[in-house]
Motif scaffolding. Sequence first.
Motif, PDB file in Angstrom:
ATOM      1  N   MET A 192      17.819  40.785  49.608  1.00 58.74           N
ATOM      2  CA  MET A 192      17.308  40.793  48.249  1.00 58.74           C
ATOM      3  C   MET A 192      18.466  40.497  47.286  1.00 58.74           C
ATOM      4  O   MET A 192      19.503  41.126  47.336  1.00 58.74           O
ATOM      5  N   LEU A 193      18.249  39.547  46.396  1.00 60.50           N
ATOM      6  CA  LEU A 193      19.268  39.136  45.445  1.00 60.50           C
ATOM      7  C   LEU A 193      19.267  40.078  44.242  1.00 60.50           C
ATOM      8  O   LEU A 193      18.218  40.400  43.696  1.00 60.50           O
ATOM      9  N   HIS A 194      20.472  40.508  43.839  1.00 57.05           N
ATOM     10  CA  HIS A 194      20.635  41.317  42.633  1.00 57.05           C
ATOM     11  C   HIS A 194      22.019  41.059  42.058  1.00 57.05           C
ATOM     12  O   HIS A 194      22.865  40.452  42.706  1.00 57.05           O
ATOM     13  N   THR A 195      22.226  41.509  40.821  1.00 61.34           N
ATOM     14  CA  THR A 195      23.518  41.326  40.171  1.00 61.34           C
ATOM     15  C   THR A 195      24.118  42.688  39.864  1.00 61.34           C
ATOM     16  O   THR A 195      23.399  43.694  39.771  1.00 61.34           O
ATOM     17  N   ARG A 196      25.437  42.672  39.693  1.00 55.75           N
ATOM     18  CA  ARG A 196      26.142  43.862  39.243  1.00 55.75           C
ATOM     19  C   ARG A 196      27.366  43.415  38.449  1.00 55.75           C
ATOM     20  O   ARG A 196      27.874  42.305  38.631  1.00 55.75           O
ATOM     21  N   PRO A 197      27.859  44.286  37.565  1.00 59.86           N
ATOM     22  CA  PRO A 197      29.065  43.938  36.816  1.00 59.86           C
ATOM     23  C   PRO A 197      30.273  43.819  37.742  1.00 59.86           C
ATOM     24  O   PRO A 197      30.340  44.474  38.789  1.00 59.86           O
ATOM     25  N   LEU A 198      31.232  42.992  37.334  1.00 57.53           N
ATOM     26  CA  LEU A 198      32.488  42.891  38.067  1.00 57.53           C
ATOM     27  C   LEU A 198      33.210  44.230  38.037  1.00 57.53           C
ATOM     28  O   LEU A 198      33.085  44.993  37.085  1.00 57.53           O
ATOM     29  N   ALA A 199      33.998  44.469  39.096  1.00 58.65           N
ATOM     30  CA  ALA A 199      34.801  45.684  39.203  1.00 58.65           C
ATOM     31  C   ALA A 199      36.227  45.289  39.583  1.00 58.65           C
ATOM     32  O   ALA A 199      36.469  44.178  40.069  1.00 58.65           O
ATOM     33  N   VAL A 200      37.156  46.198  39.391  1.00 65.93           N
ATOM     34  CA  VAL A 200      38.564  45.950  39.721  1.00 65.93           C
ATOM     35  C   VAL A 200      38.708  45.519  41.183  1.00 65.93           C
ATOM     36  O   VAL A 200      39.514  44.641  41.499  1.00 65.93           O
ATOM     37  N   GLY A 201      37.912  46.079  42.063  1.00 68.59           N
ATOM     38  CA  GLY A 201      37.978  45.748  43.483  1.00 68.59           C
ATOM     39  C   GLY A 201      37.518  44.334  43.816  1.00 68.59           C
ATOM     40  O   GLY A 201      37.646  43.904  44.965  1.00 68.59           O
ATOM     41  N   ASP A 202      37.021  43.602  42.838  1.00 67.23           N
ATOM     42  CA  ASP A 202      36.561  42.225  43.068  1.00 67.23           C
ATOM     43  C   ASP A 202      37.671  41.200  42.864  1.00 67.23           C
ATOM     44  O   ASP A 202      37.428  39.991  42.932  1.00 67.23           O
ATOM     45  N   LEU A 203      38.886  41.637  42.647  1.00 65.88           N
ATOM     46  CA  LEU A 203      40.003  40.755  42.350  1.00 65.88           C
ATOM     47  C   LEU A 203      40.150  39.627  43.364  1.00 65.88           C
ATOM     48  O   LEU A 203      40.217  38.449  42.994  1.00 65.88           O
ATOM     49  N   ASP A 204      40.215  39.938  44.640  1.00 67.54           N
ATOM     50  CA  ASP A 204      40.402  38.903  45.666  1.00 67.54           C
ATOM     51  C   ASP A 204      39.242  37.911  45.689  1.00 67.54           C
ATOM     52  O   ASP A 204      39.455  36.707  45.837  1.00 67.54           O
ATOM     53  N   LEU A 205      38.032  38.400  45.544  1.00 65.07           N
ATOM     54  CA  LEU A 205      36.856  37.530  45.551  1.00 65.07           C
ATOM     55  C   LEU A 205      36.876  36.574  44.361  1.00 65.07           C
ATOM     56  O   LEU A 205      36.619  35.375  44.515  1.00 65.07           O
ATOM     57  N   ILE A 206      37.205  37.073  43.187  1.00 70.75           N
ATOM     58  CA  ILE A 206      37.263  36.221  42.002  1.00 70.75           C
ATOM     59  C   ILE A 206      38.317  35.133  42.194  1.00 70.75           C
ATOM     60  O   ILE A 206      38.080  33.960  41.878  1.00 70.75           O
ATOM     61  N   CYS A 207      39.468  35.517  42.739  1.00 72.72           N
ATOM     62  CA  CYS A 207      40.529  34.529  42.990  1.00 72.72           C
ATOM     63  C   CYS A 207      40.061  33.469  43.991  1.00 72.72           C
ATOM     64  O   CYS A 207      40.327  32.281  43.803  1.00 72.72           O
ATOM     65  N   ARG A 208      39.367  33.894  45.038  1.00 71.08           N
ATOM     66  CA  ARG A 208      38.862  32.931  46.031  1.00 71.08           C
ATOM     67  C   ARG A 208      37.822  32.007  45.407  1.00 71.08           C
ATOM     68  O   ARG A 208      37.859  30.789  45.615  1.00 71.08           O
ATOM     69  N   HIS A 209      36.913  32.568  44.625  1.00 73.76           N
ATOM     70  CA  HIS A 209      35.891  31.737  43.971  1.00 73.76           C
ATOM     71  C   HIS A 209      36.536  30.714  43.044  1.00 73.76           C
ATOM     72  O   HIS A 209      36.135  29.551  43.018  1.00 73.76           O
ATOM     73  N   ARG A 210      37.546  31.131  42.274  1.00 74.67           N
ATOM     74  CA  ARG A 210      38.214  30.207  41.350  1.00 74.67           C
ATOM     75  C   ARG A 210      38.900  29.081  42.124  1.00 74.67           C
ATOM     76  O   ARG A 210      38.826  27.906  41.740  1.00 74.67           O
ATOM     77  N   TYR A 211      39.570  29.438  43.204  1.00 71.07           N
ATOM     78  CA  TYR A 211      40.235  28.440  44.040  1.00 71.07           C
ATOM     79  C   TYR A 211      39.208  27.429  44.549  1.00 71.07           C
ATOM     80  O   TYR A 211      39.411  26.211  44.447  1.00 71.07           O
ATOM     81  N   GLU A 212      38.112  27.917  45.106  1.00 70.74           N
ATOM     82  CA  GLU A 212      37.079  27.031  45.670  1.00 70.74           C
ATOM     83  C   GLU A 212      36.414  26.187  44.594  1.00 70.74           C
ATOM     84  O   GLU A 212      36.115  25.008  44.826  1.00 70.74           O
ATOM     85  N   MET A 213      36.191  26.767  43.420  1.00 71.52           N
ATOM     86  CA  MET A 213      35.588  26.013  42.324  1.00 71.52           C
ATOM     87  C   MET A 213      36.442  24.793  41.987  1.00 71.52           C
ATOM     88  O   MET A 213      35.942  23.674  41.893  1.00 71.52           O
ATOM     89  N   PHE A 214      37.751  25.020  41.834  1.00 71.65           N
ATOM     90  CA  PHE A 214      38.647  23.913  41.500  1.00 71.65           C
ATOM     91  C   PHE A 214      38.818  22.949  42.677  1.00 71.65           C
ATOM     92  O   PHE A 214      38.894  21.734  42.479  1.00 71.65           O
ATOM     93  N   ARG A 215      38.862  23.459  43.904  1.00 70.33           N
ATOM     94  CA  ARG A 215      39.004  22.590  45.077  1.00 70.33           C
ATOM     95  C   ARG A 215      37.803  21.659  45.177  1.00 70.33           C
ATOM     96  O   ARG A 215      37.952  20.455  45.386  1.00 70.33           O
ATOM     97  N   GLU A 216      36.607  22.207  45.001  1.00 68.09           N
ATOM     98  CA  GLU A 216      35.393  21.394  45.082  1.00 68.09           C
ATOM     99  C   GLU A 216      35.311  20.388  43.936  1.00 68.09           C
ATOM    100  O   GLU A 216      34.653  19.356  44.071  1.00 68.09           O
ATOM    101  N   ALA A 217      35.984  20.682  42.828  1.00 64.85           N
ATOM    102  CA  ALA A 217      36.010  19.750  41.692  1.00 64.85           C
ATOM    103  C   ALA A 217      37.078  18.671  41.886  1.00 64.85           C
ATOM    104  O   ALA A 217      37.265  17.819  41.015  1.00 64.85           O
TER     105      ALA A 217
END
Length: 153
Positions: A1-26
Amino acid sequence: MLHTRPLAVGDLDLICRHRYEMFREAGRDPAVLDRMTPAFRAWLQPRLADGSYFGFLALDDDAPVAGIGLMEIDWPPHPLHPDQDRRGYVLNVYVEPSHRQRGIARTLMDCAMQAFNERGLTYAILHATEMGRPLYKGLGWEQTTEMAKAVEA
């Protein structure tokens, strides 16, 4: 089931990975992204902690599949927001390839607009990749006259 939640401090590595992949795919150079990511991580960590960088994750059950970053930035009053000295800023929108074309980015953008409304922000900006441009255009975002140039040392 899909749901959303606010970002948390523990999401640091995931955010960095997403940013890297976003730019790589671009189409950005992975060597530059390898340099950028540690600097971004150092920049992001205190801002996640103090809430000046905020946003949302989309999760499929408990697995994160997408994210969006948001900021409230200091900006002088402008013809597009003549009575306000700040803007909302959307960045780092990324959906895992396995979950694309399901409306998840649209859901995250709805969360962003609600967060900006709660902060009293009346104007927001973003920089779109070619992949993201149709989504933003469909949500009423318009292209602006912005230009950019690297400042040579």
